[in-house]
Design an enzyme around this catalytic site. Structure first.
Site, PDB file in Angstrom:
ATOM      1  N   HIS A 155       0.999  -0.820  -0.303  1.00  0.00           N
ATOM      2  CA  HIS A 155       0.059   0.132  -0.294  1.00  0.00           C
ATOM      3  C   HIS A 155       0.712   0.824  -0.126  1.00  0.00           C
ATOM      4  CE1 HIS A 155      -3.725   2.156   2.368  1.00  0.00           C
ATOM      5  NE2 HIS A 155      -3.357   2.891   0.845  1.00  0.00           N
ATOM      6  N   GLU A 165       2.361   2.268  -2.947  1.00  0.00           N
ATOM      7  CA  GLU A 165       1.063   2.441  -4.272  1.00  0.00           C
ATOM      8  C   GLU A 165       1.455   3.539  -4.015  1.00  0.00           C
ATOM      9  OE1 GLU A 165      -2.784   3.317  -4.335  1.00  0.00           O
ATOM     10  OE2 GLU A 165      -3.366   1.712  -3.130  1.00  0.00           O
ATOM     11  N   HIS A 166       1.202   4.065  -2.658  1.00  0.00           N
ATOM     12  CA  HIS A 166       1.088   5.830  -2.851  1.00  0.00           C
ATOM     13  C   HIS A 166       2.261   6.458  -3.075  1.00  0.00           C
ATOM     14  CE1 HIS A 166      -2.815   6.642   0.509  1.00  0.00           C
ATOM     15  NE2 HIS A 166      -2.271   5.304  -0.359  1.00  0.00           N
ATOM     16  N   GLU A 189       4.623   9.091   2.695  1.00  0.00           N
ATOM     17  CA  GLU A 189       3.128   8.466   2.363  1.00  0.00           C
ATOM     18  C   GLU A 189       3.411   7.027   3.621  1.00  0.00           C
ATOM     19  OE1 GLU A 189       1.232   9.006   0.105  1.00  0.00           O
ATOM     20  OE2 GLU A 189       2.454  10.613  -0.035  1.00  0.00           O
TER      21      GLU A 189
END
Length: 973
Positions: free
Chosen positions: A67, A70-71, A145
């Site tokens: 995750h 991904e950011h 992030e």
């Protein structure tokens, strides 16, 4: 061009080519010889083109590394040197979809656009992001992030901050997230599915920067990639570009991203877990019980569809036997299904708002019901209805406007596990086979083998625990205090320096050179004319019929808009409650199970809802409506009208037990949505303080409605007759032919069929003249802090600028784009660590700010209050302004389904918004000048000075800031 299987095209070897009739596409499956990349091309006539690059990303733990990657990869790359090319494209693209999605075992990066140049730009930005991200040269991206230790003064305590960290803190505020995680752990204990790919906030801070980079190095290679191209674009151009600029730079590599299936269990497992509630909240009947099963392999088309059919047939439909049996025995207030897993679909039966001491009874009822179904046979109509729902969803691509994206996700449900990428897109044979097996015992045998006799199953119990969040918060504070104590003065100074450098990066503008790397469209790429949605106004038996001649693949959509201004003010919430029970209660003709089966056998569904439509440019005048929506094909339109007539004229609002069941379910579903849509609830709430139309909407679907439902459930046993009387009164008042508007979306031939069938409904409606009721609205600055067990906030401020003497203009949409894409994003998301923030400005004068999964409170309010100053000092050149204008146009032209277009045209008709109004707004957007934007500084300051505020969030955070509020209110009263 004509492709030939076995030939090479720009480094891509064409392995297969065939037609997929179900989605009217030609499928081509390529492999890139040098890099090992896989590519699926779906060619068709859809101009809403989709590109996606995805990777198999099994999580190694619950730090959320997939995750966070991904950011982070969207925060600058080799070619695109700004801090956030993703946001730069959002601001200045004609995209119809742009996002990135982390699943339990894969990560997808999809984009869509109708504009060829824009589509190519978006594709290139995403390819550069995933293969050449800036994360290796800039550790601060990981800090922003993912997570970091935040401290700015030596005396301050150290805290954790980070966008993903706070997003997942918000997600874990919901007990359903905890339940979902525990079910996965229970069913797949030896696989990657036991971990949270999104990240468990308790574990996220264990992730190191080195592990973060290593994950990208390991999995973000073309040999582990799945590239997808959909639509009517130039595939040769795309293949050439993808090969030349990206894939040819890589050599094929063996990547161990294999996803292991869980070995079957010998016996059922049991897990007990907890979720937090406030210390003074009632914990009685607040548990979750879940029976869960692994059904097989997702690559099997029958198992894939049966997972959904089983969910509907046993649990989700109102006549579903397990749901009925559990509710009738008062096992829980709500019963629903849950799907987990990836390579092996997991199927869960959940009872919510129950007690753990009902575990054995819950289990016995489930298995006794299943055994009866196997022995006596399942109602054939129920099976047929369930299959029909699944088929409609497949044909309509889940009613999602960018259907190419849905096809991408469906393809990955097989492709990722080394199956055919189109196995689940070619569904007709499987649907036909299942339909032919309705009478053969196939479904009963499936239940016997996959559920009753299946030891690969689990029982998961999730219980409320008072003060659990406070315990965790205290332990975290102690841990961070201990960590700080272990640091030398020099190490603390270094941490402070790091945070100041991060803040400086977040607040600094990109250089002109960096901005120049972002691909841009020009205003000449934008259609100057607003789309005209076809709408013919027909007088049909003294009723207004709006016809929208739009291609719908022969599905006819019919919506009835009934006037609810006849309903007294104190009964407004009953309008929504009525919408929640109609079609789910008995009629004078049949019981609700038979009714629902017939609905789904003959139609694509009949739905009920309530909404308001605000007069063009005037929020003081609004038109509340009760909406009955149905869809059917061909001659089934007649049957659909018969069913609608039966529901509107012959429903029996008298079965207290059934209505109590439904109210409990409604309450449960609202509770599940509050933490996922907290920004919507707080925005509506704050607008209800000053706006008559939004006060009405708040009673229909806001927190007022949730509290109304909670109250009548508590009082139901004592006041059931009053509740039924009120429902009957609203039912008898609403379904009247006066002021009725009917909307049809479909082709001319089906319009003629619809007109022949409409009298079945119209002729049976009341014609009595009813008087609209006066709605006595009092403006009140309630300024509530709504206390919950959430560990993040949803912060909203707003006011109506027309009350302050300002007028609406289309260029306010550009103002919103600038504030959303730059100022609020930087201040509240990038710097503040919230998952999201934004502002909405509408033609009626409502200006509303909001934050989503926000660790802060006062800081976000300060950011809203300083918007005016930011706009007053705004200094952007013509090129940047053009970019914002183009991004605004993309919001004015969203992708829509055919039915969605018909509904939009109808809403404009009701609100008296003309095509000239729509074109005027577009013209004002396209002609926006910097001085227009800067002139709104005073408007922003004046609306924020009115200080209308609502916050939903953590009890202790709100109480720390209690001076900001006029009133503190518990979410669960």
């Amino acid at each position: 061009m004509n492709f030939q299987v076995g030939k090479k095209y720009y480094g891509f070897n064409l392995k297969e080519e065939y037609e997929i009739k179900e989605i009217q596409s030609i499928a081509r499956i390529f492999t890139h010889e040098k890099s090992g990349a896989k590519l699926l091309h779906l060619e068709n006539n859809d101009d809403n083109k989709v590109f996606s690059v995805g990777f198999r990303t099994p999580p190694p733990n619950s730090t959320g590394v997939p995750h966070i990657i991904e950011h982070s990869v969207l925060s600058g790359s080799r070619k695109y040197r700004t801090k956030e090319p993703f946001m730069d494209m959002v601001k200045g693209s004609l995209q119809t979809f742009i996002n990135a999605i982390t699943f339990s075992d894969k990560t997808l990066y999809p984009v869509a656009s109708r504009n060829d140049k824009d589509f190519f730009n978006l594709m290139d930005v995403y390819l550069d992001a995933v293969f050449y991200p800036r994360i290796y040269e800039e550790p601060k991206i990981f800090m922003q992030e993912g997570w970091h230790y935040e401290i700015f003064n030596k005396e301050d305590p150290i805290v954790y901050k980070g966008v993903v960290y706070n997003e997942m803190k918000g997600a874990y505020s919901s007990p359903e997230t905890i339940l979902d995680e525990e079910i996965s752990k229970s069913l797949y204990p030896d696989t990657c599915y036991k971990y949270s790919s999104g990240g468990n906030p308790d574990v996220i801070p264990e992730l190191t920067y080195e592990e973060f980079l290593d994950f990208h190095k390991r999995f973000y290679h073309p040999s582990n990639s799945y590239i997808y191209v959909y639509g009517n674009g130039n595939i040769e151009k795309y293949l050439e570009h993808i090969d030349k600029d990206y894939l040819s730079n890589f050599n094929k590599k063996d990547i161990d991203s294999h996803i292991d299936a869980q070995k079957p269990f010998q016996k059922r497992k049991e897990i007990l877990a907890y979720y937090p509630i406030l210390k003074d909240e009632d914990d009685k009947n607040r548990s979750y019980l879940s029976l869960n099963f692994v059904l097989g392999e997702n690559t099997n088309p029958e198992t894939y569809l049966m997972t959904d059919i089983l969910r509907l047939m046993l649990i989700e439909l109102e006549g579903a036997p397990i749901k009925k049996a559990l509710l009738q025995d008062n096992i829980g207030e709500d019963v629903f299904s849950i799907n987990v897993g990836g390579i092996q679909p997991g199927f869960g039966i959940v009872a919510k708002n129950t007690s753990s001491n009902k575990k054995e009874k819950f289990e016995n009822i489930v298995f006794d019901t299943l055994k009866k179904l196997v022995e006596k046979g399942i109602d054939k109509k129920l099976i047929e209805a369930s299959i029909n729902i699944v088929e409609y969803n497949l044909r309509e691509a889940g009613n999602f406007p960018t259907k190419g994206l849905l096809y991408n996700i469906q393809s990955m449900d097989s492709w990722l596990y080394d199956g055919s990428p189109t196995a689940h897109l070619q569904y007709e044979d499987t649907i036909n086979k299942l339909r032919k097996n309705i009478d053969t015992g196939y479904f009963e045998k499936f239940i016997e083998e996959r559920l009753i006799k299946n030891p690969h199953s689990s029982m998961v119990i999730v219980e409320p625990k008072k003060g659990l969040q406070e315990e965790k918060d205290r332990a975290l504070k102690e841990k961070l205090a201990k960590f700080k104590k272990s640091l030398s003065d020099k190490e603390i100074e270094d941490l402070i320096k790091q945070n100041k450098e991060l803040k400086k990066m977040q607040l600094s503008d990109d250089t002109p050179e960096a901005k120049a790397t972002i691909p841009k469209l020009s205003l000449s790429d934008v259609d100057k004319k607003a789309e005209i949605i076809p709408q013919e106004i027909i007088k049909f038996k003294d009723i207004t019929l709006l016809s929208h001649n739009i291609f719908t693949s022969k599905v006819s959509y019919v919506d009835f808009y009934f006037d609810t201004s006849v309903v007294e003010e104190n009964l407004i919430p009953y309008i929504s409650l009525l919408a929640g029970i109609l079609g789910k209660i008995d009629t004078q003709v049949r019981d609700y199970s038979e009714l629902e089966n017939d609905i789904y056998i003959h139609t694509g569904g009949i739905n009920f809802g309530a909404n308001i439509y605000i007069e063009n440019d005037n929020n003081e005048i609004f038109y509340p409506k009760f909406i009955v929506s149905g869809k059917a094909v061909g001659n089934n339109i007649n049957k659909m009208m018969e069913l609608i007539n039966e529901i509107l004229t012959q429903s029996k609002i008298e079965d207290t037990n059934r209505i109590k069941e439904l109210i409990q379910q409604i309450k449960s579903r609202i509770e599940m949505s509050i933490f996922n849509m907290g920004n919507i609830f707080t925005s509506l709430r704050v607008n209800s303080y000053f706006s008559p139309s939004m006060k009405y909407a708040e009673k229909l679907k806001g927190l007022d409605y949730y509290w109304f439902i909670s109250h009548i459930i508590e009082e139901f046993d004592n006041n059931s007759q009053d509740i039924l009387d009120n429902l009957n009164k609203v039912y008898n008042d609403i379904f009247n032919a006066n002021n009725l508007i009917i909307s049809f979306t479909g082709d001319k031939e089906d319009l003629d069929l619809t007109k022949k069938s409409l009298p079945i409904v119209i002729n049976n409606l009341d014609k009595e003249n009813l008087t609209s009721k006066n709605f006595d609205f009092i403006e009140q600055k309630l300024n509530e802090g709504i206390l919950s067990s959430a560990n993040v906030q949803y912060v909203s401020k707003g006011y109506n600028f027309k009350k302050l003497g300002y007028e609406y203009s289309g260029n306010m949409n550009v103002l919103a784009t600038i504030l959303n894409g730059d100022y609020l994003h930087n201040r509240i998301r990038a710097q503040g660590g919230a998952y999201g923030a934004g502002i909405t400005i509408d033609r009626t004068g409502h200006l509303t700010t909001y934050s989503y999964r926000d660790p802060n409170l006062k800081e976000s309010i300060d950011a809203y209050d300083n918007m005016g100053e930011y706009i007053r000092n705004l200094d952007i050149d013509e090129s940047e302004l053009s970019n914002y204008i183009i991004g605004t146009i993309s919001r004015l032209d969203p992708a829509m389904t055919p039915h969605g277009k018909g509904q939009l045209a109808t809403s404009r008709y009701i609100s008296h918004i003309t095509q000239e109004d729509i074109q005027k707004t577009r013209d004002e957007v396209l002609n926006t000048k910097l001085e227009n934007i800067k002139a709104y500084a005073s408007l922003l300051e004046d609306t924020m000075k009115e200080n209308y505020l609502c916050v939903l969030g953590n009890e202790y955070k709100i109480k720390e800031n209690k001076d900001l509020f006029n009133k503190l209110v518990k979410l669960k009263k």
